[in-house]
Design an enzyme around this catalytic site. Structure first.
Site: not given
Ligand code: GUN
Length: 290
Positions: A120, A53, A97
């Site tokens: 998100d 990311k 996350q």
């Molecule tokens: N864990 C797995 N997929 C995601 C996501 O799209 N966003 C976040 N914040 N955590 C995740």
């Protein structure tokens, strides 16, 4: 029949090329998009996602940083950091996350993020906006899947769609997006009695279960569009999806591979949401200056 493969890697690259000009324009007027990714603990998969990311942002000229906390951190410390980032004008997106360690109240953490920086799309206010059909931020993975439908020229209106998985991250927002697009949607999950009954009559199957090669060719209607959201690591270290790709390739009309399908699109749409957040901020600042 051999299905057409929707190449998420190529589509992600194409979209990211297009993002660069928007990032440059924002940077030129003092609104360089900035994303902070918060990671608690040392889960190896989460570490990879977070690194990708941050690197995805940096590669197109955005600002990005990760903040890593020890697995035993006091949740208050993370909440204080979120409050600080909410007030930081250089930061347009904040992502925590998931999953968080067990001593965290995940919902409280997500609610602490300013809805305007919730790239998100997990804040209750943003989930509500999506449910009402006027999203502020679309959760990144289902957003990426919608872009793949667009690329594959899949007309969703009036189609029978089955989503396998009911998570807040993928299954539920995916179902909402499909409903908003005019599909007739069934959400299946671990308690569903006869999964094959549902999938075998679906024009569109989105698999987000987290079980390797769970969706097999006999479960798929000939010509259906099969989207594989799964990323599973096999004992030999190789990645594989929730769909038996080799088997379903012979039955489906269109299909996404793993790797190289939905995965690269998730981060791409995170970049899209962060740029969008920065553009909104820049537009508001320009409006206020008038
Ligand atoms: N864990 C797995 N997929 C995601 C996501 O799209 N966003 C976040 N914040 N955590 C995740």
């Amino acid at each position: 029949m051999t299905a057409q493969v929707i190449d998420g890697k190529a589509l992600a690259e194409e979209l990211r090329q297009g993002f660069k000009a928007r990032v440059d324009a924002l940077a030129a007027c003092g609104h360089k998009p900035g994303l902070v990714v918060i990671l608690v603990g040392e889960d190896p998969a989460s570490q990879v996602y977070v690194r990708n990311k941050v690197n995805g942002c940096l590669a197109i000229g955005m600002h990005s940083e990760k903040i890593v906390y020890d697995v035993a951190v006091d949740p208050e410390t993370v909440l204080e950091k979120i409050a600080e980032l909410n007030a930081d004008p250089a930061i347009h997106g904040i992502l925590v996350q998931l999953p968080l360690p067990g001593h965290f109240n995940e919902e409280a953490v997500l609610e602490a993020i300013s809805p305007e920086k919730d790239v998100d799309g997990f804040h209750a206010e943003n989930v509500g906006a999506l449910a009402q059909g006027s999203p502020r931020f679309i959760p990144c993975t289902p957003y990426g899947v919608m872009k793949m439908f667009e690329k594959g020229k899949v007309d969703l209106a009036g189609k029978e769609a089955v989503v396998i998985g009911r998570s807040n991250i993928v299954g539920k927002p995916m179902a909402l997006l499909l409903i908003n697009a005019g599909a007739t949607v069934t959400v299946c999950h671990s308690k569903t009695k006869d999964l094959k009954f549902h999938t075998s009559r679906a024009d569109i199957v989105v698999a987000a279960v987290g079980k390797p090669r769970f969706v097999t060719a006999d479960m798929v209607k000939p010509g259906a569009v099969v989207i594989d959201v799964g990323i599973n690591r096999l004992p030999d270290g190789k990645l594989c999806g929730d769909v038996d790709f080799a088997g379903c390739l012979a039955v489906a009309g269109q299909i996404t591979p793993v790797p190289g399908g939905v995965g690269p699109m998730t981060i791409t749409m995170l970049l899209a949401n962060t740029i969008e957040a920065a553009e909104r901020k820049a537009a508001a600042a320009a409006g206020a200056g008038k």
